[in-house]
Design a protein around this motif. Structure first.
Motif, PDB file in Angstrom:
ATOM      1  N   LEU A 173       4.762  -8.323   3.469  1.00 21.77           N
ATOM      2  CA  LEU A 173       5.251  -6.957   3.713  1.00 21.77           C
ATOM      3  C   LEU A 173       4.480  -5.939   2.885  1.00 21.77           C
ATOM      4  N   SER A 174       4.175  -6.314   1.633  1.00 24.85           N
ATOM      5  CA  SER A 174       3.385  -5.405   0.798  1.00 24.85           C
ATOM      6  C   SER A 174       1.999  -5.196   1.400  1.00 24.85           C
ATOM      7  N   THR A 175       1.433  -6.268   1.941  1.00 24.23           N
ATOM      8  CA  THR A 175       0.116  -6.146   2.587  1.00 24.23           C
ATOM      9  C   THR A 175       0.192  -5.240   3.806  1.00 24.23           C
ATOM     10  N   ILE A 176       1.211  -5.433   4.641  1.00 19.56           N
ATOM     11  CA  ILE A 176       1.378  -4.596   5.845  1.00 19.56           C
ATOM     12  C   ILE A 176       1.568  -3.134   5.439  1.00 19.56           C
ATOM     13  N   HIS A 177       2.349  -2.899   4.394  1.00 18.35           N
ATOM     14  CA  HIS A 177       2.593  -1.526   3.948  1.00 18.35           C
ATOM     15  C   HIS A 177       1.299  -0.866   3.488  1.00 18.35           C
ATOM     16  N   GLU A 178       0.502  -1.596   2.715  1.00 21.21           N
ATOM     17  CA  GLU A 178      -0.764  -1.030   2.233  1.00 21.21           C
ATOM     18  C   GLU A 178      -1.718  -0.759   3.396  1.00 21.21           C
ATOM     19  N   GLN A 179      -1.732  -1.680   4.374  1.00 19.21           N
ATOM     20  CA  GLN A 179      -2.641  -1.481   5.515  1.00 19.21           C
ATOM     21  C   GLN A 179      -2.195  -0.281   6.361  1.00 19.21           C
ATOM     22  N   LEU A 180      -0.916  -0.105   6.535  1.00 16.77           N
ATOM     23  CA  LEU A 180      -0.428   1.067   7.269  1.00 16.77           C
ATOM     24  C   LEU A 180      -0.798   2.353   6.541  1.00 16.77           C
ATOM     25  N   ALA A 181      -0.665   2.333   5.205  1.00 18.62           N
ATOM     26  CA  ALA A 181      -1.037   3.516   4.427  1.00 18.62           C
ATOM     27  C   ALA A 181      -2.541   3.797   4.570  1.00 18.62           C
ATOM     28  N   ALA A 209       3.882   6.290  10.595  1.00 16.06           N
ATOM     29  CA  ALA A 209       4.621   6.751   9.421  1.00 16.06           C
ATOM     30  C   ALA A 209       5.997   6.085   9.350  1.00 16.06           C
ATOM     31  N   ARG A 210       6.646   5.971  10.517  1.00 22.51           N
ATOM     32  CA  ARG A 210       7.955   5.320  10.546  1.00 22.51           C
ATOM     33  C   ARG A 210       7.824   3.828  10.201  1.00 22.51           C
ATOM     34  N   ALA A 211       6.732   3.177  10.698  1.00 24.95           N
ATOM     35  CA  ALA A 211       6.505   1.769  10.378  1.00 24.95           C
ATOM     36  C   ALA A 211       6.295   1.594   8.866  1.00 24.95           C
ATOM     37  N   LYS A 212       5.523   2.525   8.285  1.00 20.91           N
ATOM     38  CA  LYS A 212       5.275   2.476   6.839  1.00 20.91           C
ATOM     39  C   LYS A 212       6.581   2.671   6.061  1.00 20.91           C
ATOM     40  N   GLU A 213       7.389   3.611   6.533  1.00 20.87           N
ATOM     41  CA  GLU A 213       8.683   3.872   5.876  1.00 20.87           C
ATOM     42  C   GLU A 213       9.603   2.660   5.954  1.00 20.87           C
ATOM     43  N   LYS A 214       9.638   2.008   7.119  1.00 25.70           N
ATOM     44  CA  LYS A 214      10.506   0.853   7.287  1.00 25.70           C
ATOM     45  C   LYS A 214      10.053  -0.342   6.446  1.00 25.70           C
ATOM     46  N   THR A 215       8.733  -0.554   6.357  1.00 22.64           N
ATOM     47  CA  THR A 215       8.255  -1.662   5.524  1.00 22.64           C
ATOM     48  C   THR A 215       8.585  -1.405   4.050  1.00 22.64           C
ATOM     49  N   GLN A 216       8.490  -0.124   3.638  1.00 15.80           N
ATOM     50  CA  GLN A 216       8.874   0.195   2.265  1.00 15.80           C
ATOM     51  C   GLN A 216      10.364  -0.079   2.038  1.00 15.80           C
ATOM     52  N   GLY A 217      11.176   0.230   3.057  1.00 16.92           N
ATOM     53  CA  GLY A 217      12.602  -0.056   2.954  1.00 16.92           C
ATOM     54  C   GLY A 217      12.876  -1.545   2.839  1.00 16.92           C
TER      55      GLY A 217
END
Length: 495
Positions: free
Chosen positions: A285-293, A312-320
Motif C-alpha cells: 500500500l505504501s508503494t501504491i501510495h508513493e506511485q500515485l503521488a 487524487a481520490r485513489a491516493k487519499e484512500k490508500t493513505q486512509g
C-alpha cells in the motif's frame, strides 16, 4: 409453644415504710415483681443478688444518700432504669440526678396513677430496648451462616459453573462453591475460615477483595474487574461486589471467578493475525501510495480534471488504508501489553504545551482558538511513557479540531484532582448525541451526520486512546451535547 416472659423486677428503695409498701402493691398489680429496701445499702445488696430492671430511688435517706446509690447502680449495671423519688423542695436535685444518668423522677406525695404512668414509661423503654436488641441480633446474622446453612440458595450457588467466594468484613472466606475450588485447583477438603490470601495466589486481587470487604468501594461503578494468571497458562477474570446490610453497611464481599483462558488464546491469535496481515499490507500500500503521488506530480497539467480527481481520490484512500493499518497495529500492541515503553519522568504541562503548539497551525487554518490552561502552582512530575501520553492527547486534540466548526474554541485544561493529574479537552463543536456516548470507544465506530460525514477517519483513534489510558492505570470519560460541544476528561495517577 411460646414461653411467657418473666415479669420485670422493680426495686423500691425508700426509708418511709408507707411509700415502700404502697408502691410495691401498685407495682405488683401492674404485673411486675416488686422488691423493697429501706436504705441504700440494702438496695445495693439486692441489686447485686437479683436481676433488677427498674429502681424507684429516694434521694433523701439515712446512710448512703440517693446520689451515691445512683452512682453505684450505674457502676454495677448501667442498663437499670432509675426513677428518682423526691420531695418538691428537692426538684433541682432530681434534675441533677437525671443529668447524671437517672431515667425519670416522681415527686412526693404522688398518686397511684402517677406512679403507674412513670413506671409504664420505663417498662415501654425496656420493651423497646429488648425489641431493638432482638432486631440487632437478627441483623448480626453473619455471612458465616451461609457456610453451614443447607438452603436452596446454597444449593444454587454450588451448582453455578463460575467460581463464587464470599468474605466477611475482615477478608476471611465464609463461603465458596465447588467451582471456585476447581478453578484454583484447591483440594476438595479445603475449609473456609482463612484469609482470602490462603485461597487466591494473586496478591493484587486479594488486596482488592480486602478493600471491597472493608467497605472502601461502596459505589459499584467504582469497582474494576481484575484479570490474573495462574501457572502462566491459565487466565481468570474476577469481579467483586460489596454485600450490604439493611443500613447500607458493608458486611463483606462476594467475588465471581471466570476462566477466560480460551478468550485469551483467541485474542492472541486474533492479534497475531491482525499484526501479520497488517505488516503484509502496509508495504504494498505504501508503494501504491508513493506511485500515485509520483504520477500526479509528473503528469500535472496533462491529465483531465476527471482523471486527476480519480487519482487524487485513489491516493487519499490508500493513505486512509495505511492509517487504518497503523491503528490496527497500535491496537495489537495495546492488547499484547507492549505498547507502553519504560516509564520516564514527565512534566505533563510541558508535554501538553508542545502538543498544543504543534497542532496550533491546524487550528488556525480553521480560524479556531486552541488554548492551554495551566494551574498557578506547579504540577507534580509523573512517571509514564511520554510517547503514550503524546498519542493520547494528540488524538483527543486532533479530534476536537476536526469536529469543531470554523471559528470554534478548544481549551486544554490541566490540573491536580486528588491523587490524579486531570486533563480536559473541551470544545464547543458539533457534540455527540447521548445515545452514542457509550459507543464512541468501540472500534470502527464513527458518528456520522450532516456535519461530520465529510470528516475522514478510521474509527480507531478513541479505542487506542482508551487502551493507552488504561495501560497507564488511568481513566477517561466524556460529556457532550449536540451543537454545544464535547469534554473529554483523562485522569492519570500521580504515583
Amino acid at each position: 409453644m411460646q414461653s411467657t416472659p418473666d415479669p420485670v423486677t422493680v426495686l423500691v428503695v425508700d426509708d418511709e415504710k408507707g411509700i415502700r409498701d404502697g408502691s410495691a402493691r401498685i407495682i405488683d398489680r401492674m404485673g411486675c415483681h416488686a422488691l423493697t429496701a429501706k436504705n441504700g445499702e440494702e438496695g445495693l445488696d439486692i441489686i447485686g443478688r437479683t436481676d433488677v430492671s427498674i429502681v424507684l430511688l429516694d434521694l433523701k435517706m439515712p446512710g448512703i444518700d440517693g446520689m451515691e446509690v445512683l452512682k453505684r447502680i450505674q457502676t454495677l449495671n448501667p442498663d437499670i432504669l432509675v426513677i428518682i423519688i423526691t420531695g418538691f423542695a428537692t426538684i433541682e436535685t432530681a434534675i441533677e440526678a437525671m443529668k447524671r444518668g437517672a431515667y425519670d423522677f416522681i415527686p412526693k406525695p404522688f398518686e397511684p396513677d402517677q406512679l403507674r404512668i412513670v413506671v409504664n414509661r420505663a417498662l415501654e423503654k425496656i420493651t423497646l430496648k429488648k425489641e431493638a436488641a432482638n432486631l440487632e441480633a437478627e441483623r448480626r446474622r453473619t455471612l458465616a451462616d451461609l457456610g453451614t446453612e443447607k438452603s436452596r440458595v446454597h444449593t444454587i450457588i454450588d451448582s453455578l459453573p463460575n467460581g463464587i467466594v464470599v468474605t466477611n468484613a475482615d477478608g476471611q472466606v465464609v463461603l465458596m462453591n465447588p467451582a471456585f475450588g476447581r478453578l484454583l485447583s484447591l483440594s476438595e477438603d479445603t475449609a473456609t475460615g482463612d484469609h482470602i490470601s490462603a485461597y487466591i495466589p494473586d496478591e493484587g486481587l486479594c488486596q482488592l477483595i480486602v478493600e471491597i470487604s472493608g467497605g472502601r468501594h461502596v459505589d459499584f461503578d467504582d469497582i474494576p474487574s481484575y484479570e490474573f494468571a495462574v501457572g502462566g497458562d491459565r487466565f481468570f477474570m474476577a469481579r467483586g461486589r460489596p454485600v450490604l446490610g439493611e443500613r447500607k453497611e458493608c458486611l463483606g464481599a462476594v467475588v465471581t471467578l471466570v476462566d477466560i483462558t480460551n478468550m485469551k488464546v483467541l485474542d492472541r491469535l486474533k492479534s497475531e493475525f491482525v499484526a501479520k496481515v497488517s505488516h503484509e499490507l502496509r508495504s504494498p500500500l505504501s508503494t501504491i501510495h508513493e506511485q500515485l503521488a509520483l504520477v500526479l506530480n509528473d503528469l500535472m497539467g496533462q491529465l483531465s480534471e476527471s482523471e486527476e480527481h480519480l487519482l487524487a481520490r485513489a491516493k487519499e484512500k490508500t493513505q486512509g488504508l495505511i492509517s487504518t493499518i497503523g491503528d490496527l497495529l497500535d491496537l495489537s500492541r495495546i492488547e499484547s501489553g507492549t505498547t507502553c515503553q519504560e516509564p520516564k519522568p514527565v512534566m505533563l504541562e510541558e508535554l501538553l504545551s508542545n502538543i498544543v503548539d504543534f497542532l496550533g497551525t491546524r487550528a488556525k487554518n480553521k480560524s479556531q482558538t486552541l488554548t492551554l490552561v495551566k494551574p498557578d502552582t506547579a504540577l507534580p512530575t509523573i512517571k509514564a511513557d511520554p510517547l503514550a501520553l503524546e498519542s493520547i492527547f494528540g488524538n483527543l486534540i486532533t479530534n476536537a479540531i476536526n469536529y469543531t466548526q470554523e471559528g470554534g474554541e478548544i481549551t486544554v485544561r490541566v490540573d491536580l484532582s486528588g491523587l490524579n493529574l486531570r486533563v480536559q479537552v473541551i470544545d464547543n463543536g458539533f457534540g455527540i448525541d447521548e445515545r452514542y456516548l457509550d459507543k464512541i470507544f468501540d472500534r470502527f465506530f464513527r458518528v456520522k451526520n450532516d456535519k461530520t460525514r465529510f470528516i475522514t477517519g478510521t474509527g480507531l483513534g478513541l479505542p487506542i486512546v482508551k487502551g493507552l489510558v488504561e495501560a497507564l492505570k488511568g481513566r477517561i470519560s466524556v460529556e457532550s451535547e449536540p451543537d454545544k460541544g464535547t469534554t473529554f476528561t483523562v485522569l492519570i495517577p500521580v504515583d
